[in-house]
Design a protein around this motif. Structure first.
Motif, PDB file in Angstrom:
ATOM      1  N   ALA A   1     -33.260 -38.440  -3.015  1.00 23.79           N
ATOM      2  CA  ALA A   1     -32.504 -37.207  -3.274  1.00 23.79           C
ATOM      3  C   ALA A   1     -31.041 -37.772  -3.290  1.00 23.79           C
ATOM      4  CB  ALA A   1     -32.528 -36.396  -1.771  1.00 23.79           C
ATOM      5  N   LEU A   2     -30.311 -37.275  -4.415  1.00 21.02           N
ATOM      6  CA  LEU A   2     -29.264 -38.263  -4.887  1.00 21.02           C
ATOM      7  C   LEU A   2     -28.233 -37.042  -5.608  1.00 21.02           C
ATOM      8  CD1 LEU A   2     -30.498 -41.110  -7.100  1.00 21.02           C
ATOM      9  CD2 LEU A   2     -29.946 -41.273  -4.823  1.00 21.02           C
ATOM     10  N   SER A   3     -27.038 -37.379  -5.547  1.00 13.62           N
ATOM     11  CA  SER A   3     -25.886 -36.827  -6.422  1.00 13.62           C
ATOM     12  C   SER A   3     -26.426 -36.790  -7.738  1.00 13.62           C
ATOM     13  CB  SER A   3     -24.582 -36.992  -6.084  1.00 13.62           C
ATOM     14  OG  SER A   3     -24.473 -38.325  -6.662  1.00 13.62           O
ATOM     15  N   VAL A   4     -25.913 -35.885  -8.676  1.00 10.38           N
ATOM     16  CA  VAL A   4     -26.120 -35.718 -10.044  1.00 10.38           C
ATOM     17  C   VAL A   4     -25.724 -36.940 -10.646  1.00 10.38           C
ATOM     18  CG1 VAL A   4     -25.556 -34.475 -12.227  1.00 10.38           C
ATOM     19  CG2 VAL A   4     -26.234 -33.369 -10.299  1.00 10.38           C
ATOM     20  N   GLU A   5     -24.500 -37.470 -10.273  1.00  6.73           N
ATOM     21  CA  GLU A   5     -24.048 -38.869 -10.715  1.00  6.73           C
ATOM     22  C   GLU A   5     -24.707 -39.846 -10.294  1.00  6.73           C
ATOM     23  OE1 GLU A   5     -19.886 -41.056 -10.014  1.00  6.73           O
ATOM     24  OE2 GLU A   5     -19.561 -39.145 -10.572  1.00  6.73           O
ATOM     25  N   GLY A   6     -25.261 -39.876  -9.102  1.00  7.51           N
ATOM     26  CA  GLY A   6     -26.320 -41.006  -8.675  1.00  7.51           C
ATOM     27  C   GLY A   6     -27.416 -40.872  -9.450  1.00  7.51           C
ATOM     28  N   LEU A   7     -27.899 -39.872  -9.666  1.00  2.00           N
ATOM     29  CA  LEU A   7     -29.399 -39.746 -10.338  1.00  2.00           C
ATOM     30  C   LEU A   7     -28.950 -40.156 -11.911  1.00  2.00           C
ATOM     31  CD1 LEU A   7     -31.623 -36.482 -10.371  1.00  2.00           C
ATOM     32  CD2 LEU A   7     -31.041 -37.410 -12.669  1.00  2.00           C
ATOM     33  N   LEU A   8     -27.966 -39.634 -12.617  1.00  2.00           N
ATOM     34  CA  LEU A   8     -27.796 -40.110 -14.077  1.00  2.00           C
ATOM     35  C   LEU A   8     -27.792 -41.639 -14.172  1.00  2.00           C
ATOM     36  CD1 LEU A   8     -25.248 -37.383 -15.268  1.00  2.00           C
ATOM     37  CD2 LEU A   8     -27.734 -37.583 -15.344  1.00  2.00           C
ATOM     38  N   ARG A   9     -27.203 -42.451 -13.135  1.00  2.00           N
ATOM     39  CA  ARG A   9     -26.880 -43.686 -13.099  1.00  2.00           C
ATOM     40  C   ARG A   9     -28.293 -44.522 -12.489  1.00  2.00           C
ATOM     41  NH1 ARG A   9     -22.064 -41.769 -13.589  1.00  2.00           N
ATOM     42  NH2 ARG A   9     -20.548 -42.925 -14.410  1.00  2.00           N
ATOM     43  N   HIS A  10     -29.089 -43.901 -12.009  1.00  2.00           N
ATOM     44  CA  HIS A  10     -30.418 -44.795 -11.432  1.00  2.00           C
ATOM     45  C   HIS A  10     -31.191 -45.561 -12.280  1.00  2.00           C
ATOM     46  CE1 HIS A  10     -33.810 -45.468  -9.097  1.00  2.00           C
ATOM     47  NE2 HIS A  10     -33.438 -44.935  -8.074  1.00  2.00           N
ATOM     48  N   PRO A  11     -31.356 -46.611 -12.116  1.00  2.00           N
ATOM     49  CA  PRO A  11     -32.014 -47.633 -13.132  1.00  2.00           C
ATOM     50  C   PRO A  11     -33.293 -47.225 -13.648  1.00  2.00           C
ATOM     51  CG  PRO A  11     -31.811 -48.805 -11.003  1.00  2.00           C
ATOM     52  CD  PRO A  11     -31.291 -47.535 -10.984  1.00  2.00           C
ATOM     53  N   ASP A  12     -33.790 -46.442 -12.792  1.00  2.00           N
ATOM     54  CA  ASP A  12     -35.455 -46.072 -13.110  1.00  2.00           C
ATOM     55  C   ASP A  12     -35.681 -44.651 -13.788  1.00  2.00           C
ATOM     56  OD1 ASP A  12     -36.350 -48.563 -12.140  1.00  2.00           O
ATOM     57  OD2 ASP A  12     -36.502 -47.732 -10.020  1.00  2.00           O
ATOM     58  N   VAL A  13     -34.484 -44.126 -13.794  1.00  2.00           N
ATOM     59  CA  VAL A  13     -34.583 -42.825 -14.396  1.00  2.00           C
ATOM     60  C   VAL A  13     -34.448 -42.943 -16.030  1.00  2.00           C
ATOM     61  CG1 VAL A  13     -33.342 -40.449 -14.752  1.00  2.00           C
ATOM     62  CG2 VAL A  13     -33.763 -41.345 -12.407  1.00  2.00           C
ATOM     63  N   ARG A  14     -35.507 -42.783 -16.690  1.00  2.00           N
ATOM     64  CA  ARG A  14     -35.595 -42.697 -18.149  1.00  2.00           C
ATOM     65  C   ARG A  14     -35.145 -41.511 -18.853  1.00  2.00           C
ATOM     66  NH1 ARG A  14     -40.696 -45.799 -19.898  1.00  2.00           N
ATOM     67  NH2 ARG A  14     -39.712 -45.656 -21.912  1.00  2.00           N
ATOM     68  N   THR A  15     -35.716 -40.374 -18.132  1.00  2.00           N
ATOM     69  CA  THR A  15     -35.330 -38.923 -18.721  1.00  2.00           C
ATOM     70  C   THR A  15     -35.128 -38.172 -17.551  1.00  2.00           C
ATOM     71  OG1 THR A  15     -37.468 -39.367 -20.373  1.00  2.00           O
ATOM     72  CG2 THR A  15     -36.750 -37.242 -19.697  1.00  2.00           C
ATOM     73  N   VAL A  16     -34.060 -37.277 -18.039  1.00  2.00           N
ATOM     74  CA  VAL A  16     -33.559 -36.365 -17.043  1.00  2.00           C
ATOM     75  C   VAL A  16     -34.226 -35.082 -17.383  1.00  2.00           C
ATOM     76  CG1 VAL A  16     -31.417 -35.073 -16.314  1.00  2.00           C
ATOM     77  CG2 VAL A  16     -31.329 -37.464 -16.718  1.00  2.00           C
ATOM     78  N   LEU A  17     -34.721 -34.418 -16.416  1.00  2.00           N
ATOM     79  CA  LEU A  17     -35.259 -33.015 -16.737  1.00  2.00           C
ATOM     80  C   LEU A  17     -34.358 -32.003 -15.913  1.00  2.00           C
ATOM     81  CD1 LEU A  17     -37.607 -30.784 -17.040  1.00  2.00           C
ATOM     82  CD2 LEU A  17     -38.366 -31.326 -14.948  1.00  2.00           C
ATOM     83  N   ASN A  18     -33.505 -31.260 -16.929  1.00  2.00           N
ATOM     84  CA  ASN A  18     -32.232 -30.432 -16.722  1.00  2.00           C
ATOM     85  C   ASN A  18     -32.849 -28.854 -16.509  1.00  2.00           C
ATOM     86  OD1 ASN A  18     -30.027 -28.995 -16.827  1.00  2.00           O
ATOM     87  ND2 ASN A  18     -29.265 -29.665 -18.719  1.00  2.00           N
ATOM     88  N   LEU A  19     -33.085 -28.668 -15.019  1.00  2.00           N
ATOM     89  CA  LEU A  19     -33.495 -27.308 -14.677  1.00  2.00           C
ATOM     90  C   LEU A  19     -32.292 -26.503 -14.028  1.00  2.00           C
ATOM     91  CD1 LEU A  19     -36.929 -28.172 -13.235  1.00  2.00           C
ATOM     92  CD2 LEU A  19     -36.320 -27.561 -15.580  1.00  2.00           C
ATOM     93  N   THR A  20     -31.003 -26.821 -14.330  1.00  2.00           N
ATOM     94  CA  THR A  20     -29.858 -25.897 -14.016  1.00  2.00           C
ATOM     95  C   THR A  20     -29.875 -24.546 -14.517  1.00  2.00           C
ATOM     96  OG1 THR A  20     -28.473 -26.949 -15.505  1.00  2.00           O
ATOM     97  CG2 THR A  20     -28.435 -28.204 -13.680  1.00  2.00           C
ATOM     98  N   ILE A  21     -28.740 -23.837 -14.214  1.00  2.00           N
ATOM     99  CA  ILE A  21     -28.506 -22.596 -14.737  1.00  2.00           C
ATOM    100  C   ILE A  21     -28.286 -22.557 -16.276  1.00  2.00           C
ATOM    101  CG2 ILE A  21     -28.112 -21.294 -12.568  1.00  2.00           C
ATOM    102  CD1 ILE A  21     -25.296 -21.370 -13.289  1.00  2.00           C
ATOM    103  N   PRO A  22     -28.272 -21.718 -17.108  1.00  2.00           N
ATOM    104  CA  PRO A  22     -27.989 -22.020 -18.540  1.00  2.00           C
ATOM    105  C   PRO A  22     -26.445 -22.275 -18.803  1.00  2.00           C
ATOM    106  CG  PRO A  22     -29.486 -20.014 -18.383  1.00  2.00           C
ATOM    107  CD  PRO A  22     -28.999 -20.695 -17.065  1.00  2.00           C
ATOM    108  N   ALA A  23     -25.488 -21.865 -17.929  1.00  2.00           N
ATOM    109  CA  ALA A  23     -24.124 -22.246 -18.177  1.00  2.00           C
ATOM    110  C   ALA A  23     -23.945 -23.643 -17.848  1.00  2.00           C
ATOM    111  CB  ALA A  23     -23.107 -21.399 -17.118  1.00  2.00           C
TER     112      ALA A  23
END
Length: 372
Positions: free
Chosen positions: A54-76
């Motif tokens: 469980a990370l912050s958004v910034e931490g998730l985007l910089r995680h070396p093992d994350v190759r694809t981000v699944l964006n399930l936020t609200i449309p805005a």
């Protein structure tokens, strides 16, 4: 198969459970990290997925093992999160619509192209056996030359069941941008891209009352049109009519019908992956159910992301960003047409994705983990 493809999920609202049903335990992907504005929610989801942080958004985007981000936020927030992921060198798969506005959606597509990352966009329901079997029938000439189609979605409004429905009635929401992606995506799958639209819209009331959850009884403002209808002119010459409403109670209309010179298809709900495709032939005496002949069998939300991973840059993803941008422009052009009272020509043209051959669950899925 190699190491599983690392996924980071941003946004853990209601729809995330459906995605986790597909992704948790799938052999081709691994949920590396999750992030949400509600830290407790993020921690709870991570605790249920062994090896997930469980990370912050910034931490998730910089995680070396994350190759694809699944964006399930609200449309805005779709564009902001997607652009952040792209700038971090990550592939993106975003829940529909691609963005709250067409200019934002175009920026996401252009930035992804410039960065050389893959971009996918829901809905992926159109990759299931329902729409894909109907598409195979149209492409195979079962109804002759397509002439027209109709698409109908009516509901009294999501505030009756959703505990936090505010975003459905703000920019990026409304019945067309919320539910329209399913129907417009299906129409483009079936009949090809759209060249122009004419729309009309209305707003029944200025407020809605939340019907469930901790805020039950609370009134929320309606800032967008709640009933939208229009005509889509497809490049191939067919005309589609579409109605999406958060004001109507019920309908007996088929979710989608496609009419050709020698027959009609009744197409199942594009908000689902399967369902009966029925055919009525010219000169026939009744409807006949077609056996599933194409599509991911037993699919659920997230199959579009799995398809993007499987594509591995060798082919465009079937639920791709450019397709999502064309769908977004079609919908926003309908709203613009309604506001300006004129026909709007589109600026994007999306090729129909490669059809999905009939693909059994054992060919794309794995047993789902308990709890998701």
């Amino acid at each position: 198969m190699g190491d599983p493809h690392g996924i980071g999920i941003v946004g853990l609202g209601v729809i995330s459970r459906a995605y986790l049903d597909t992704l948790a335990g799938h052999p081709g992907v691994r949920v590396v990290a999750v992030a949400d504005l509600d830290a407790a929610r993020s921690a709870a989801v991570a605790a249920a997925l062994p090896g997930t942080e469980a990370l912050s958004v910034e931490g998730l985007l910089r995680h070396p093992d994350v190759r694809t981000v699944l964006n399930l936020t609200i449309p805005a927030a779709h564009a902001e999160i997607s652009l952040g992921a792209i700038d971090a060198g990550r592939n993106v798969y975003v829940e529909k619509p691609l963005a709250a506005t067409f200019p934002d959606g175009r920026s996401v597509v252009e930035r992804a192209g410039a960065a050389g990352v893959r971009l996918g966009c829901a809905p992926d329901t159109v990759l299931g056996t329902g729409i894909q079997t109907a598409r195979a029938a149209v492409d195979g000439g079962l109804i002759g030359r397509p002439i027209s189609a109709s698409a109908v979605m009516v509901t009294p409004g999501h505030e009756r069941w959703h505990p936090h429905p505010d975003f459905y009635y703000t920019e990026g929401g409304g019945p067309l941008l919320d539910m329209g992606p399913y129907y417009v995506s299906a129409l483009v799958q079936l009949l090809g891209p759209v060249r122009a639209v004419v729309g009309a819209a209305s707003r029944l009331r200025a407020e809605r009352v939340i019907g469930s959850g901790p805020r039950v009884g609370e009134r929320i403002p309606v800032e967008v049109d709640s009933h939208v209808t229009g005509v889509l002119e497809h490049v191939g010459g067919a005309l589609s009519t579409i109605t999406t409403s958060f004001d109507a109670v019920a309908t007996t209309a088929a979710p989608i019908e496609v009419h050709g010179e020698t027959g009609t298809l009744a197409v199942p709900d594009p908000n689902r992956f399967d369902g009966e495709v029925r055919h009525f032939a010219l000169g026939g005496t009744g409807w006949h159910v077609l056996e599933p002949s194409a599509g991911y069998v037993g699919a659920s939300r997230g199959i579009g992301l799995v398809d993007l991973v499987d594509a591995d840059g060798q082919r465009p993803p079937r639920a791709g960003g450019e397709f999502g941008l064309h769908v977004l422009e079609t919908m926003t052009a309908l709203l613009r047409s309604a506001a300006e009272g004129r026909r709007i020509e589109l600026t994007t043209v999306a090729e129909r994705p490669v059809p999905v051959p009939l693909t059994r669950p054992e060919e794309w899925a794995a047993p789902r983990t308990s709890g998701h």
